[in-house]
Scaffold this active site. Sequence first.
Site, PDB file in Angstrom:
ATOM      1  CG  ASN A   1      33.033  47.755  42.048  1.00 20.89           C
ATOM      2  OD1 ASN A   1      33.959  47.468  41.303  1.00 20.89           O
ATOM      3  ND2 ASN A   1      33.160  48.632  43.030  1.00 20.89           N
TER       4      ASN A   1
ATOM      5  NE  ARG B   1      33.830  50.786  40.436  1.00 25.21           N
ATOM      6  CZ  ARG B   1      32.911  51.552  41.012  1.00 25.21           C
ATOM      7  NH1 ARG B   1      31.714  51.688  40.476  1.00 25.21           N
ATOM      8  NH2 ARG B   1      33.166  52.195  42.136  1.00 25.21           N
TER       9      ARG B   1
END
Length: 93
Positions: A40, A21
């Site tokens: 996520n 990320r």
Amino acid sequence: MNEDVRITAWVRGRVQRVGFRWFTRAKALEIGGLSGFALNLDDGRVQVVAEGSRESCQGLLDWLRDGDTPGRVDGVTEIWDAPRGGYADFAIR
């Protein structure tokens, strides 16, 4: 014409707990002109939502598929749509 679009991508593979990320946000900022987020999911995937020019969104999608990403990407599924707005920048969620 390079109209604004929204892309939602689901990235499969070993993409959690490897900085995926963070690197996705860094790439979005490097490309420039993108807003959205990387998140996520409980099933091990990462969801990426990006809004901006078609060219910029395509650049991020290409990087998700073939770029020097952390971990291992086994596949990416995406949906293109009209932008909805509401994002001030590109965030990690």
